[in-house]
Write a protein that holds these residues in place. Structure first.
Motif, PDB file in Angstrom:
ATOM      1  N   VAL A   1       0.844  -1.203   0.000  1.00 28.51           N
ATOM      2  CA  VAL A   1       0.000   0.000   0.000  1.00 28.51           C
ATOM      3  C   VAL A   1       0.876   1.250   0.000  1.00 28.51           C
ATOM      4  CG1 VAL A   1      -1.651   1.345   1.380  1.00 28.51           C
ATOM      5  CG2 VAL A   1      -1.996  -1.110   1.053  1.00 28.51           C
ATOM      6  N   GLY A   2       1.924   1.264   0.821  1.00 27.75           N
ATOM      7  CA  GLY A   2       2.825   2.417   0.873  1.00 27.75           C
ATOM      8  C   GLY A   2       3.466   2.697  -0.467  1.00 27.75           C
ATOM      9  N   MET A   3       3.937   1.658  -1.131  1.00 32.61           N
ATOM     10  CA  MET A   3       4.570   1.821  -2.447  1.00 32.61           C
ATOM     11  C   MET A   3       3.555   2.369  -3.445  1.00 32.61           C
ATOM     12  SD  MET A   3       7.316   1.501  -4.234  1.00 32.61           S
ATOM     13  CE  MET A   3       8.295   0.588  -5.387  1.00 32.61           C
ATOM     14  N   CYS A   4       2.355   1.815  -3.444  1.00 33.84           N
ATOM     15  CA  CYS A   4       1.334   2.272  -4.399  1.00 33.84           C
ATOM     16  C   CYS A   4       0.946   3.727  -4.156  1.00 33.84           C
ATOM     17  CB  CYS A   4       0.106   1.362  -4.333  1.00 33.84           C
ATOM     18  SG  CYS A   4       0.411  -0.298  -4.987  1.00 33.84           S
ATOM     19  N   VAL A   5       0.782   4.113  -2.898  1.00 36.21           N
ATOM     20  CA  VAL A   5       0.416   5.500  -2.582  1.00 36.21           C
ATOM     21  C   VAL A   5       1.549   6.450  -2.978  1.00 36.21           C
ATOM     22  CG1 VAL A   5      -0.039   7.108  -0.679  1.00 36.21           C
ATOM     23  CG2 VAL A   5      -1.258   4.928  -0.789  1.00 36.21           C
ATOM     24  N   MET A   6       2.783   6.120  -2.600  1.00 36.51           N
ATOM     25  CA  MET A   6       3.903   6.994  -2.956  1.00 36.51           C
ATOM     26  C   MET A   6       4.046   7.146  -4.468  1.00 36.51           C
ATOM     27  SD  MET A   6       7.074   6.513  -0.300  1.00 36.51           S
ATOM     28  CE  MET A   6       7.420   4.842  -0.784  1.00 36.51           C
ATOM     29  N   MET A   7       3.941   6.044  -5.195  1.00 37.34           N
ATOM     30  CA  MET A   7       4.106   6.107  -6.645  1.00 37.34           C
ATOM     31  C   MET A   7       2.952   6.843  -7.310  1.00 37.34           C
ATOM     32  SD  MET A   7       7.022   4.933  -7.346  1.00 37.34           S
ATOM     33  CE  MET A   7       7.744   5.301  -5.752  1.00 37.34           C
ATOM     34  N   ALA A   8       1.729   6.680  -6.796  1.00 37.27           N
ATOM     35  CA  ALA A   8       0.587   7.409  -7.359  1.00 37.27           C
ATOM     36  C   ALA A   8       0.762   8.912  -7.135  1.00 37.27           C
ATOM     37  CB  ALA A   8      -0.714   6.917  -6.740  1.00 37.27           C
ATOM     38  N   LEU A   9       1.215   9.295  -5.953  1.00 39.25           N
ATOM     39  CA  LEU A   9       1.462  10.714  -5.683  1.00 39.25           C
ATOM     40  C   LEU A   9       2.574  11.246  -6.583  1.00 39.25           C
ATOM     41  CD1 LEU A   9       1.146  10.769  -1.800  1.00 39.25           C
ATOM     42  CD2 LEU A   9      -0.365  11.914  -3.452  1.00 39.25           C
ATOM     43  N   MET A  10       3.630  10.470  -6.755  1.00 41.58           N
ATOM     44  CA  MET A  10       4.736  10.916  -7.614  1.00 41.58           C
ATOM     45  C   MET A  10       4.291  11.017  -9.073  1.00 41.58           C
ATOM     46  SD  MET A  10       7.996   9.027  -5.965  1.00 41.58           S
ATOM     47  CE  MET A  10       8.370   9.207  -4.225  1.00 41.58           C
ATOM     48  N   PHE A  11       3.437  10.086  -9.503  1.00 42.52           N
ATOM     49  CA  PHE A  11       2.895  10.155 -10.864  1.00 42.52           C
ATOM     50  C   PHE A  11       2.097  11.444 -11.041  1.00 42.52           C
ATOM     51  CE2 PHE A  11      -0.671   9.502 -13.775  1.00 42.52           C
ATOM     52  CZ  PHE A  11       0.008   9.170 -14.942  1.00 42.52           C
ATOM     53  N   SER A  12       1.337  11.827 -10.002  1.00 38.97           N
ATOM     54  CA  SER A  12       0.469  12.998 -10.111  1.00 38.97           C
ATOM     55  C   SER A  12       1.237  14.318 -10.128  1.00 38.97           C
ATOM     56  CB  SER A  12      -0.553  13.005  -8.965  1.00 38.97           C
ATOM     57  OG  SER A  12       0.055  13.336  -7.733  1.00 38.97           O
ATOM     58  N   LEU A  13       2.538  14.286  -9.890  1.00 41.02           N
ATOM     59  CA  LEU A  13       3.333  15.511  -9.916  1.00 41.02           C
ATOM     60  C   LEU A  13       3.492  16.065 -11.332  1.00 41.02           C
ATOM     61  CD1 LEU A  13       6.204  14.553  -7.440  1.00 41.02           C
ATOM     62  CD2 LEU A  13       4.253  16.058  -7.003  1.00 41.02           C
TER      63      LEU A  13
END
Length: 174
Positions: free
Chosen positions: A111-123
């Protein structure tokens, strides 16, 4: 032991698949740990020594103030250099990376990896190199595949971890 079972199970496609997913899990974890160390110490890949946290730098300042584009640009720019966000980013990189390398806390680290990567994608929407998908989406899908296809069962401490009393008491830590 899990290592002996894994070695004997390498004759099967499932055993080989779990081994490859275990290696992929460790590689993804190392990528996060490297990002943590680089931002903390300024190893020059890409953080310069003068921008390192140990020298008073902020891991979010430059990126969020200069390199963000898309619908969330205003929100992210206003968060640039926020010390709470800096600590959350660094804690996420360290904890998720370490959990993936060690093969523990599979649910939380996925979950942590998915949340971090989704936030980074949204940048940066849309991404520079592809209008729909970039490597952050690939990391999300890889993390989910590792979790659901047995990548935490190979090359890790998952079995020992699951025997800890706190993990038994709080299954989310499994």
């Amino acid at each position: 032991s899990s290592l002996r079972r894994m070695v004997f199970d390498l004759e099967s496609d499932r055993g080989r698949g779990e081994l490859i997913l275990g290696i992929l899990r460790i590689v993804l974890g190392f990528m996060l740990i490297w990002a943590f160390l680089d931002k903390l110490l300024g190893l020059g890949m890409p953080t310069t020594p003068d921008a390192a946290m140990i020298n008073g730098g902020s891991p979010t300042e430059y990126y969020l103030s200069h390199l963000v584009s898309g619908p969330f640009e205003g929100i992210y720019s206003s968060l640039a250099g926020n010390p709470v966000l800096d600590i959350l980013l660094m804690a996420g990189l360290l904890l998720v990376g370490a959990a993936m390398i060690l093969g523990v806390a599979s649910r939380l680290s996925t979950v942590g990896m998915c949340v971090m990567m989704a936030l980074m994608f949204s940048l940066e929407i849309p991404p520079d190199d592809n209008p729909f998908v970039d490597y952050h989406i690939v990391y999300i899908l890889a993390s989910i595949a590792i979790y659901y296809l047995g990548g935490y069962g190979a090359l890790g401490l998952g079995e020992r971890w699951s025997e800890l009393s706190i993990v038994k008491r709080f299954p989310i830590l499994r």
